[in-house]
Scaffold this active site. Sequence first.
Site, PDB file in Angstrom:
ATOM      1  N   ASP A  99       0.830  -1.213   0.000  1.00 47.17           N
ATOM      2  CA  ASP A  99       0.000   0.000   0.000  1.00 47.17           C
ATOM      3  C   ASP A  99       0.862   1.260   0.000  1.00 47.17           C
ATOM      4  O   ASP A  99       0.455   2.285  -0.537  1.00 47.17           O
ATOM      5  CB  ASP A  99      -0.925  -0.020   1.214  1.00 47.17           C
ATOM      6  CG  ASP A  99      -1.822  -1.247   1.167  1.00 47.17           C
ATOM      7  OD1 ASP A  99      -2.579  -1.375   0.200  1.00 47.17           O
ATOM      8  OD2 ASP A  99      -1.720  -2.097   2.072  1.00 47.17           O
ATOM      9  N   GLU A 139       0.918 -12.656   5.049  1.00 42.51           N
ATOM     10  CA  GLU A 139       1.911 -12.140   4.089  1.00 42.51           C
ATOM     11  C   GLU A 139       3.275 -12.012   4.755  1.00 42.51           C
ATOM     12  O   GLU A 139       4.303 -12.376   4.176  1.00 42.51           O
ATOM     13  CB  GLU A 139       1.446 -10.779   3.561  1.00 42.51           C
ATOM     14  CG  GLU A 139       0.214 -10.884   2.665  1.00 42.51           C
ATOM     15  CD  GLU A 139      -0.417  -9.556   2.301  1.00 42.51           C
ATOM     16  OE1 GLU A 139      -1.191  -9.530   1.341  1.00 42.51           O
ATOM     17  OE2 GLU A 139      -0.138  -8.538   2.974  1.00 42.51           O
TER      18      GLU A 139
HETATM   19  C1  5RP Z   1      -3.086  -7.075   1.073  1.00 39.13           C
HETATM   20  C2  5RP Z   1      -1.946  -6.235   0.722  1.00 39.13           C
HETATM   21  C3  5RP Z   1      -1.809  -5.781  -0.686  1.00 39.13           C
HETATM   22  O1  5RP Z   1      -0.599  -6.212  -1.195  1.00 39.13           O
HETATM   23  C4  5RP Z   1      -1.892  -4.292  -0.728  1.00 39.13           C
HETATM   24  O2  5RP Z   1      -3.111  -3.869  -0.134  1.00 39.13           O
HETATM   25  C5  5RP Z   1      -1.810  -3.755  -2.162  1.00 39.13           C
HETATM   26  O3  5RP Z   1      -2.961  -4.127  -2.850  1.00 39.13           O
HETATM   27  P1  5RP Z   1      -3.192  -3.773  -4.377  1.00 39.13           P
HETATM   28  O4  5RP Z   1      -2.182  -4.535  -5.168  1.00 39.13           O
HETATM   29  O5  5RP Z   1      -4.610  -4.228  -4.637  1.00 39.13           O
HETATM   30  O6  5RP Z   1      -3.047  -2.282  -4.557  1.00 39.13           O
HETATM   31  O7  5RP Z   1      -1.100  -5.907   1.531  1.00 39.13           O
HETATM   32  O8  5RP Z   1      -3.137  -7.339   2.450  1.00 39.13           O
END
Ligand code: 5RP
Length: 231
Positions: free
Chosen positions: A92, A111
Site C-alpha cells: 500500500d 503475508e
Molecule cells: C493485502 C496487501 C496488498 O498487497 C496491498 O493492499 C496492495 O494491494 P493492491 O495490489 O490491490 O493495490 O497488503 O493485504
Amino acid sequence: MISRIDQDELKRRVALAAVDAVVPSLGTGAIIGVGTGSTTNHFIDALAKLKDRFEAAVSSSMASAERLAAHGVRIIDLNDAEAIAVYVDGADEVEPGGALIKGGGGAHTREKIVAAAAERFICIVDESKEVDTLGAFGVPVEVVPMARRSVADQLATAFGGKVRERPGFVTDNGNAILDMLGLAITKPVVFEGVINNFAGVVENGIFAANRPDLVLVGTPEGVREFAPPLR
Ligand code: 5RP
C-alpha cells in the site's frame, strides 16, 4: 493523478516484470510464495502460464489460493514447504528505504509470515504507492476480536491519530482489523516492534524489520527497480 484504468495497467506491467524476475528461481521442486491484492492477481495470472515450470505455490490468503487453484496451480501449506525460492507481493505504501505498509486487503499477517520464510522477497507496486514517509494510507493492525476496544484505546493513547475498526471485516485467521490513521512513521522498525507488544495484537502491517530484497515500480515510462539497502 493517474486514472483507475491507467493504474491497473501499471499494476499489470509491474506484475509481468515480476514474473521475469522469478523465472531464474523456477525449476523442478521450486515453491513460489504468492501475496494478495489486485497487483498480485496480475502476477498470479501471468505466473500460471508457467505452472509446469514449478512445483507448487504457498499462498498468503484464501483469495489468492482460490485464484491460483482456478488456474490449476498446486497449493501447499507453508509447513509442507521445504523452501520458498521467492515471495512476490504488492504493498500500500513503500518508502525510499524499502519499508512498507501492507494489509489494505487485511492479509498482512500471513503475508509477513510467508515473506519471512522466503529466500527472496520481491515487492511490486505502481508508482502511486511511493511515499517519502509511511503513514498516510493508515497502518492495519490485526487483533484478536475480544481485544478490539482495549487495543484501539491503547494505540490511540500511545500514538495519537485516529484508530478505526474496519467494519465487518474478518481476517483469514478469524480476527478483526484496526486501521491507525493520521500518523507519519519516521522510525518504522521501532514502530513495527512496539505495536506488536500490545496484548491482543496479532500482527501489524509495517514491513520494516524484514524488507523486500527488490522493489519493482510500475511507471508510465516503464518498470523501475531498486534494492533497499542491506540493514
Ligand atoms: C493485502 C496487501 C496488498 O498487497 C496491498 O493492499 C496492495 O494491494 P493492491 O495490489 O490491490 O493495490 O497488503 O493485504
